[in-house]
Design an enzyme around this catalytic site. Structure first.
Site, PDB file in Angstrom:
ATOM      1  N   ASN A   1     131.211 108.229 -68.499  1.00 34.86           N
ATOM      2  CA  ASN A   1     131.685 109.584 -68.252  1.00 34.86           C
ATOM      3  C   ASN A   1     133.206 109.616 -68.318  1.00 34.86           C
ATOM      4  OD1 ASN A   1     129.114 110.597 -67.765  1.00 34.86           O
ATOM      5  ND2 ASN A   1     129.274 110.402 -65.546  1.00 34.86           N
TER       6      ASN A   1
ATOM      7  N   ARG B   1     123.728 109.344 -69.750  1.00 35.29           N
ATOM      8  CA  ARG B   1     124.079 107.934 -69.960  1.00 35.29           C
ATOM      9  C   ARG B   1     122.848 107.040 -69.886  1.00 35.29           C
ATOM     10  NH1 ARG B   1     128.133 106.549 -65.629  1.00 35.29           N
ATOM     11  NH2 ARG B   1     126.806 108.003 -64.518  1.00 35.29           N
TER      12      ARG B   1
END
Length: 89
Positions: A38, A20
């Site tokens: 996520n 990320r």
């Protein structure tokens, strides 16, 4: 160039490896807006908005992420939102 928005889900070893963080920094460098997060099943979900070429460059950078491994990607076009930044959710 026309702006597009893509909803993308990455499957594989993509959590706990800086995925990320790399998505956010690469998207910002490319001038893309959107978000990344996520999912409970171990995948990573993202929406990215910008030119088709810049979104492709982002996906390619994430596919070549050195610490994880992408096994499969699902992607579809979604309506443009007009966001101004890219964030981690």
């Amino acid at each position: 160039m026309d702006r597009v928005r893509r909803h993308i889900v990455f499957y594989g070893y993509v959590q706990g490896v800086g995925f990320r963080w790399k998505a956010k920094n690469t998207a910002r460098r490319l001038g893309l807006s959107g978000w990344v997060r996520n999912l409970d099943d171990g995948s990573v979900e993202m929406e990215a908005e910008g030119t088709e070429r810049d979104i492709s460059d982002l996906v390619e950078a994430l596919e070549n992420h050195s610490w994880g491994s992408v096994e499969r990607i699902e992607s579809e076009r979604v309506p443009v939102h007009g966001d101004y930044s890219f964030e981690v959710r």
